[in-house]
Design a protein around this motif. Structure first.
Motif, PDB file in Angstrom:
ATOM      1  N   THR A 553      41.955  34.730  54.855  1.00  0.00           N
ATOM      2  CA  THR A 553      41.385  34.509  56.369  1.00  0.00           C
ATOM      3  C   THR A 553      40.288  33.724  55.869  1.00  0.00           C
ATOM      4  N   PRO A 554      39.988  32.697  56.716  1.00  0.00           N
ATOM      5  CA  PRO A 554      38.530  31.795  56.542  1.00  0.00           C
ATOM      6  C   PRO A 554      37.305  32.935  56.986  1.00  0.00           C
ATOM      7  N   PRO A 555      36.577  32.665  55.991  1.00  0.00           N
ATOM      8  CA  PRO A 555      35.292  33.728  56.098  1.00  0.00           C
ATOM      9  C   PRO A 555      34.521  33.254  57.252  1.00  0.00           C
ATOM     10  N   THR A 556      33.729  34.241  57.712  1.00  0.00           N
ATOM     11  CA  THR A 556      32.777  33.851  59.121  1.00  0.00           C
ATOM     12  C   THR A 556      31.399  34.105  58.738  1.00  0.00           C
ATOM     13  N   GLU A 557      30.643  33.366  59.341  1.00  0.00           N
ATOM     14  CA  GLU A 557      29.009  33.363  59.031  1.00  0.00           C
ATOM     15  C   GLU A 557      28.465  34.849  59.008  1.00  0.00           C
ATOM     16  N   GLY A 558      27.897  35.225  57.883  1.00  0.00           N
ATOM     17  CA  GLY A 558      27.284  36.303  57.596  1.00  0.00           C
ATOM     18  C   GLY A 558      28.094  37.436  57.187  1.00  0.00           C
ATOM     19  N   GLN A 559      29.431  37.081  56.834  1.00  0.00           N
ATOM     20  CA  GLN A 559      30.445  37.967  56.173  1.00  0.00           C
ATOM     21  C   GLN A 559      30.008  38.306  54.859  1.00  0.00           C
ATOM     22  N   ALA A 560      30.016  39.665  54.484  1.00  0.00           N
ATOM     23  CA  ALA A 560      29.615  40.194  52.803  1.00  0.00           C
ATOM     24  C   ALA A 560      30.434  39.559  51.997  1.00  0.00           C
ATOM     25  N   CYS A 561      30.022  39.544  50.826  1.00  0.00           N
ATOM     26  CA  CYS A 561      31.059  38.915  49.617  1.00  0.00           C
ATOM     27  C   CYS A 561      30.560  39.109  48.558  1.00  0.00           C
ATOM     28  N   SER A 562      31.373  39.221  47.313  1.00  0.00           N
ATOM     29  CA  SER A 562      30.799  39.142  45.962  1.00  0.00           C
ATOM     30  C   SER A 562      31.107  37.764  45.125  1.00  0.00           C
ATOM     31  N   ALA A 563      30.055  37.256  44.736  1.00  0.00           N
ATOM     32  CA  ALA A 563      30.172  36.060  43.824  1.00  0.00           C
ATOM     33  C   ALA A 563      29.993  36.426  42.233  1.00  0.00           C
ATOM     34  N   ARG A 564      31.194  35.855  41.674  1.00  0.00           N
ATOM     35  CA  ARG A 564      31.088  36.337  40.215  1.00  0.00           C
ATOM     36  C   ARG A 564      31.406  34.804  39.420  1.00  0.00           C
ATOM     37  N   ALA A 565      30.382  34.692  38.712  1.00  0.00           N
ATOM     38  CA  ALA A 565      30.624  33.514  37.843  1.00  0.00           C
ATOM     39  C   ALA A 565      31.595  33.786  36.386  1.00  0.00           C
ATOM     40  N   ASP A 566      32.329  32.742  36.061  1.00  0.00           N
ATOM     41  CA  ASP A 566      33.098  32.989  35.060  1.00  0.00           C
ATOM     42  C   ASP A 566      32.170  33.266  33.591  1.00  0.00           C
ATOM     43  N   ALA A 567      32.191  34.700  33.246  1.00  0.00           N
ATOM     44  CA  ALA A 567      31.382  34.911  32.288  1.00  0.00           C
ATOM     45  C   ALA A 567      31.679  34.301  30.814  1.00  0.00           C
ATOM     46  N   PRO A 568      32.858  34.216  30.335  1.00  0.00           N
ATOM     47  CA  PRO A 568      32.890  33.854  29.197  1.00  0.00           C
ATOM     48  C   PRO A 568      32.845  32.065  29.051  1.00  0.00           C
TER      49      PRO A 568
END
Length: 890
Positions: A553-568
């Motif tokens: 579902t398209p995210p909405t403004e202010g929606q909580a999320c987790s951002a994870r960069a590719d560690a290797p």
């Protein structure tokens, strides 16, 4: 205090000191090509480096600024490159003096200070100054700028009748279709005429903005007080700003009493240097010579500036513009000034002497710039020769008086740099007429393509950017926080052909910059409603844009999320980035302090490092560089990042890169006190984390610029394993121990050398057979041994061997030998004795062959040679040459 010295250096200093005394931060010129604004090929106005401030996506720790900005303009209605040098006031390179207010002072201070500087410091005659203000615009619902008009009348002693109103075309400035904009007030000067009497500047036929050279604009003061919305409406900006620009060359010409900018001390030393190189003099009545010298002087200023900032000639974008400038100046020097050898590079030190005080990078990079310019000139001289061959192909079948197809002829300009006047000259020499309509149509089509190729597609439009808040970047955070963050959605931007774009309130993702690639990874809603696969991360102003593909579902403004960069992936990039710093230091220690970074690529797979150096590295130098880098890695020194002032960092010897624009606060990456550079990228914590460093290749990419590619960590282990396997396989193949491989290879090379000697001996025997074949095909007419003979498979060397024997057959001879090697057709022509007396010339016959064979040829009357590139013309070449011999010999 009035200015006593009107030299360029004194006038520039006076402007900057005037505003420094009024609490302005005097900032350095930004590079002439903006690295952080892909919408611009070159910096073309003083405000470019503050564009992010005006758009609201950036900020500075000062609210008042002044500078002299290096600018290049080669596009636009008033900047046709072919017009520069023809008149006495257009330039490709120029300086723009400016002062700015970011939400600080506004119209009153801008107007009164401008008047004070012009009339009290520079002492321009008040009675000759005129100003214009905005007359209003009914469509935008704006009235006249009565505030500016009142300030001019009340806060200065200008003649009130010299304050004029003009419409939006002249007195309303806009950054683009949307964004900050506002009315402006311009200051004009009546330079006077032959009678020196002032004219009525309000006369629309002869006065201000009438398009004449008598009334010239000196200074434009822009008042940013509105924001243009998507629907075209205007709203007042909460913080109003000032953006001013004064053309330095123009005001200097006025102060030095010169009618032409080219007569000032910014250009005259360049003319003197040119006069020492050729037999011509500037300003002595020869219009062609004057134009050529203006072109050379202007273009070498632009080229020196761009190359000093790190740009390089190429076949696209800004690099192509630089190449065109060098070629245009070189052609004028060759064609008009008679300079047969490269000369433009000799003017580079003169430019550095004139501008080096204001722009020290020009003096610091003098040797590098001179080398690049000289190489480009030498390359262009060779290109000219190839272009002449192409011209021969275009015209070989045209009869006198025929039109030369304009579209095809334009390719001589697009590919070989032949301008229209040169093509017309060549056509006239052959009795042809250039199809100018076809030329113009091809030029227009090419310009359209160039514009589309040179205009970069923006990742985020100004309209989108104006509604976004700066992103908090966290990739420098400690530990796991540098890779993973809980955050919230700011906005999902619709896909405009570049992938879906997601903006977060904060982000651990590194946005591409400084040669380092952007991070990849994932962004997931905490409630599981969406997942966003990040393929790339870019920065636009102070906004981090994650580019990728949405699932769910398209995210909405202010929606909580987790951002994870590719560690290797990040770890591999960090190792390569720190390795580039160590490589830079190792190169400077091994080769010298002249080494400077010209560009880099830092990815997870490899690193690429471009640097200035005049010649290739020896095998021992390559090994020494690699040894130094690996020694630093094995030392396992601490990698420490700190923030400090730019002045303090450079004072203690931290390396800053040419062409980069730094703020007052910078990030310093220090590797164990050995390598110290300004850098905002990601790095390892200790050098030992890099692992082995293997240098894969070292090569030239440009005159004076070398490129090294290398790998680290796991990729380096893979290379070392492959190398070990290769040595083992070779030992097995050659049936020799690994320690004896070099001796075994040397023995094989000796055997190959002997085999080649035997092959050459056999070839000489074959040449004897070829000579016998030629003898059988020659005939005698009018006492001259003659013939046109084809020798299948013969190369140029074989033809020369046969020709030396043919010459001994008879003193009176006219013999043409043609070989063939695929599409290549080498040929050799001999004429001697009675053949010469009958008017035959080997050089003329060779030129005739070149027309049929799509190549070039020439030489002396007695002997000539050449090579064609189109074997399909062989039959026609043989027939035409045979006919020429028969006609001459009767």
């Amino acid at each position: 205090m009035a200015l006593q010295d009107t030299s360029s250096q004194a006038v520039r200093r006076a402007f900057l000191e005037f505003f420094a005394q009024r609490e302005h931060r005097v900032v350095a010129s930004a590079p002439v090509f903006p690295q952080d604004d892909p919408t611009l090929l070159f910096t073309n106005a003083g405000m470019n480096q503050f564009k992010d401030v005006f758009l609201g996506t950036g900020s500075r720790d000062y609210s008042r600024a002044a500078d002299t900005q290096k600018c290049i303009r080669v596009q636009g209605k008033h900047n046709d490159l072919e017009e520069v040098g023809v008149d006495t006031y257009h330039h490709t390179f120029f300086e723009m003096l400016g002062n700015w207010s970011f939400g600080d002072y506004f119209k009153e201070e801008a107007i009164t200070w401008a008047w004070e500087l012009l009339t009290e410091v520079l002492e321009l005659p008040k009675e000759r100054l005129w100003v214009t203000v905005f007359a209003g615009d009914e469509k935008d619902g704006l009235g006249a700028d009565e505030e500016a008009e009142r300030l001019w009348r009340e806060r200065t002693d200008i003649d009130p009748s010299h304050v004029l109103r003009f419409d939006r075309r002249d007195n309303f400035w806009e950054m683009g279709e949307t964004g900050p904009c506002g009315p402006c007030t311009e200051i004009h000067l009546d330079r006077g005429g032959p009678d020196s009497n002032p004219l009525d500047g309000a006369d629309p036929a002869i006065g201000v903005n009438a398009g004449n050279e008598r009334f010239i604009e000196l200074w434009n003061l822009v008042f940013m007080q509105f924001n243009r919305q998507d629907d075209g409406s205007l709203v007042e900006l909460p913080a109003k700003s000032v953006d001013t620009g004064m053309g330095f060359e123009r005001v200097l010409g006025v102060l030095q009493g010169k009618h032409s900018n080219y007569d000032t001390d910014l250009f005259q030393p360049l003319f003197r240097a040119l006069e020492e190189l050729c037999e011509h003099r500037y300003g002595k009545g020869d219009q062609g010579v004057d134009i050529a010298m203006r072109v050379c002087a202007d273009h070498v200023r632009a080229v020196t500036s761009a190359l000093s900032d790190g740009a390089l000639p190429s076949n696209e974008g800004r690099g192509y513009v630089i190449r065109r400038l060098i070629r245009r100046a070189s052609r004028y020097g060759l064609q008009t000034l008679g300079l047969q050898e490269p000369f433009l590079y000799r003017l580079v030190p003169v430019v550095a002497e004139i501008l080096g005080e204001a722009f020290p990078e020009m003096a610091q990079r003098l040797d590098h710039v001179s080398l690049v310019v000289r190489s480009e000139e030498e390359s262009f001289r060779k290109t000219l020769d190839r272009g002449l061959i192409q011209f021969e192909k275009l015209t070989k079948d045209l009869s006198e008086g025929a039109p030369l197809d304009g579209k095809e002829a334009y390719e001589l300009y697009a590919t070989y740099g032949f301008p229209q006047d040169l093509v017309e000259l060549l056509a006239r020499e052959r009795g042809l007429v250039l199809d100018t309509e076809g030329w113009e149509a091809a030029r227009a089509a090419h310009s359209e393509v160039s514009r589309s190729e040179g205009s970069f597609k923006q990742l985020v439009s100004p309209e989108e950017l104006a509604s976004l808040v700066p992103t908090q970047s966290l990739y420098h955070a400690e530990g796991e926080a540098s890779l993973t963050q809980e955050t919230s959605v700011v906005r999902l931007l619709e896909d405009r052909g570049q992938g879906q774009r997601l903006v977060l309130a904060s982000s651990p993702f590194y946005a591409e910059g400084g040669g380092q690639v952007g991070d990849q990874g994932t962004i997931e809603a905490l409630d599981g409603t969406f997942r966003f696969e990040v393929a790339d991360t870019q920065r636009v102003g102070e906004v981090v844009v994650h580019v990728g593909k949405l699932e769910g579902t398209p995210p909405t403004e202010g929606q909580a999320c987790s951002a994870r960069a590719d560690a290797p992936r990040r770890a591999a990039v960090r190792a390569n980035h720190t390795a580039t710093h160590l490589l830079h230091k190792a190169l400077r220690e091994t080769l010298g302090d002249h080494v400077t970074q010209q560009g880099s690529y830092v990815g997870p797979d490899r690193l690429r490092f471009d640097f200035s150096h005049p010649k290739g590295l020896s095998d021992e130098e390559v090994l020494e560089v690699q040894r130094r880098v690996n020694a630093a890695i094995l030392g396992d020194g601490a990698v420490v990042s700190t923030e400090e002032s730019f002045a303090a960092a450079t004072e203690r010897g931290v390396t800053a890169l040419f062409g980069e624009k730094y703020g007052d606060t910078v990030r310093v990456v220090d590797v164990d006190g050995w390598s110290m550079e300004l850098c905002g990228g990601t790095h390892v914590s200790r050098s030992g984390e890099i692992g082995p460093f293997v240098l894969l290749s070292e090569k030239a990419i440009q005159a004076g610029v070398r490129r090294i590619e290398a790998v680290t960590a796991q990729a380096a282990h893979g290379v070392l394993e492959n190398q070990a396997r290769l040595v083992s396989d070779l030992a097995s193949l050659l049936k020799a121990p690994e320690g004896e491989l070099l001796d075994r290879v040397a023995a094989l090379q000796a055997e190959v050398k002997e085999a080649r000697k035997a092959a050459k001996k056999a070839a000489r025997a074959g040449a004897g057979a070829a000579f016998e074949s030629v003898k059988e095909q020659l005939a005698t007419a009018g006492g001259v041994l003659h013939g046109v003979v084809r020798l299948e498979g013969a190369d140029a060397e074989a033809l020369r061997d046969v020709s030396s024997r043919v010459k001994g057959m008879a003193a009176d001879h006219a013999v043409v030998l043609l070989g063939q090697d695929g599409d290549r057709v080498p040929f050799l022509v001999l004429c001697g004795g009675a053949a010469l007396e009958k008017g035959l010339k080997a050089g003329d016959l060779a030129k005739g062959l070149g027309k049929h064979l799509g190549g070039g040829g020439g030489g002396r009357p007695e002997a000539a040679q050449g090579q064609g590139m189109d074997a399909s013309g062989l039959d026609a070449a043989v027939a035409a040459t045979t006919e020429s011999l028969a006609a001459a010999l009767g």
